[in-house]
Design an enzyme around this catalytic site. Structure first.
Site, mmCIF file in Angstrom:
data_model
loop_
_atom_site.group_PDB
_atom_site.id
_atom_site.type_symbol
_atom_site.label_atom_id
_atom_site.label_comp_id
_atom_site.label_asym_id
_atom_site.label_seq_id
_atom_site.Cartn_x
_atom_site.Cartn_y
_atom_site.Cartn_z
ATOM 1 C CG HIS A 114 -1.997 -0.882 0.873
ATOM 2 N ND1 HIS A 114 -2.926 -0.581 0.593
ATOM 3 C CD2 HIS A 114 -2.342 -2.624 1.826
ATOM 4 C CE1 HIS A 114 -4.285 -2.365 0.790
ATOM 5 N NE2 HIS A 114 -3.045 -3.305 1.472
ATOM 6 N NE ARG A 182 23.861 -23.333 10.017
ATOM 7 C CZ ARG A 182 23.500 -24.612 9.684
ATOM 8 N NH1 ARG A 182 24.128 -24.592 8.530
ATOM 9 N NH2 ARG A 182 22.353 -25.461 10.493
#
Length: 196
Positions: A114, A182
């Site tokens: 929006h 990771r």
């Protein structure tokens, strides 16, 4: 240019008052309602309804009700797609899932955004940006994927994450906002015990 064409091109569009879009959403809402009322054991009817809702399903699909989406025909699922309870896909723009995508409960994929400008928002204007998910991706519970995001193949998105940027392939990512934690490695095969 129609409001739907504006949405697909990445422009602000009238999502709330355009009669064509309202009809599209009503049809999809009825199909989702029918799907959500099916008995869990009625796999044939559920599968039939999902093929009516989605734009494309390339292989086996499993979705646990309830499931909700805006248009449906803008969702494309690869082979072996699974979404657990309470999955929401707001598909004002294209949402593409690769093969072997697994989605835990309470996940949301929203292409809808929006305007920050209050006048544009009050006019019913929205923006829709596509979401693309590669192959072999797993989403933990309560993940929210925001407009315009691409998630690379082989990645895992940790539970509770809000994904507001692209995530590369082959990583564990999580948090609010979601960030790479990771790289996934061969050692991850040994994380959980297996019955021998």
């Amino acid at each position: 240019m129609t409001e739907w064409q504006k949405a697909q091109a990445g422009f602000l569009y009238d999502a709330n008052y355009d009669e064509e879009l309202i009809r599209f959403r009503e049809k999809c809402a009825d199909l989702c309602y029918a799907f959500n009322q099916c008995r869990p054991s009625d796999t044939e009817r559920k599968n039939e309804l999902l093929h009516c809702i989605f734009g494309e399903i390339q292989g086996e699909i499993g979705i646990n009700a309830p499931f909700y989406c805006d248009y449906g025909f803008n969702i494309f699922a690869g082979r072996n797609f699974f979404a657990n309870y309470n999955c929401v896909i707001l598909d004002g723009a294209k949402v593409t899932f690769g093969d072997n995508v697994f989605i835990a409960p309470n996940c949301t994929f929203t292409t809808a955004g929006h305007p920050l400008d209050v006048e544009q928002r009050n006019q019913g204007l929205e923006i829709a940006l596509p979401i693309t998910v590669g192959n072999n991706v797993w989403f933990g519970a309560n993940v929210c994927v925001l407009p315009g995001v691409t998630i690379g193949s082989g990645s895992v998105i940790a539970a509770g994450s809000v994904v507001n940027r692209d995530i590369p392939s082959g990583v564990l990512a999580g948090g609010v906002p979601c960030r790479v934690i990771r790289t996934l490695t061969e050692q991850d095969r040994e994380k959980y015990p297996r019955w021998k």
